[in-house]
Enzyme design. Sequence first.
Site, PDB file in Angstrom:
ATOM      1  N   GLY A   1       8.029  -5.174   5.820  1.00  0.00           N
ATOM      2  CA  GLY A   1       7.795  -5.860   4.555  1.00  0.00           C
ATOM      3  C   GLY A   1       7.235  -4.891   3.542  1.00  0.00           C
ATOM      4  CB  CYS A   2       5.164  -5.514   0.580  1.00  0.00           C
ATOM      5  SG  CYS A   2       4.313  -4.620  -0.726  1.00  0.00           S
ATOM      6  CG  PHE A   3       5.299   0.443   0.506  1.00  0.00           C
ATOM      7  CD1 PHE A   3       4.742  -0.121  -0.627  1.00  0.00           C
ATOM      8  CD2 PHE A   3       6.346   1.329   0.337  1.00  0.00           C
ATOM      9  CE1 PHE A   3       5.207   0.180  -1.897  1.00  0.00           C
ATOM     10  CE2 PHE A   3       6.824   1.653  -0.924  1.00  0.00           C
ATOM     11  CZ  PHE A   3       6.246   1.073  -2.044  1.00  0.00           C
TER      12      PHE A   3
END
Length: 190
Positions: free
Chosen positions: A20-22
């Site tokens: 997902g989002c880093f």
Amino acid sequence: MNESHDKNQPHLERATLGGGCFWCLEAVYQQISGVKSVVSGYAGGARPNPSYEAVCTGATGHAEIVDILFDPQMVSFRDLLEIFFVIHDPTTLNYQGNDHGTQYRSVIFTHSDEQATIAREVVEELEQSKIYSSPVVTQIDIAPTIFPAEDYHQNYFQQHPNQGYCMAVVAPKLAKFRAKFKTLIAPQYF
């Protein structure tokens, strides 16, 4: 991050994970004892030096990842993976929560045969335990070239804890990690 970094510090190992989002992964892994650095970036696509805007289109094939340098005497690769599988949903193909696209895929980019073996073992253990009602779709692949994300993505949660996405998405994942993995939290984060 380039390969010469490992040669300068041979006692450190590298882990590269996408889930997902880093920003979410970065915030968690920065708080672990034995983790020396966490760099948000992109990996697994065809275009060299991709920009955030290009990666967000899904056309480059890159995943948002964190590239972690860690001391295996303090925290194991297996520990890092156990955290990874708690802080994201490895059963959703190409999305996490409201983030959709191949850039948000669940992926473990391995840096050695040993890491590949451990990653496969952990996924198999998850499948056998039936923790998830759906199959684990995490991709396990040899680490490709890793491109650091733009500077404004680095240390994002630390710099923007009150930003809406950070409060709604990153903070709950960080809290989940902190509740389950207290023994792995670095002293300065207590």
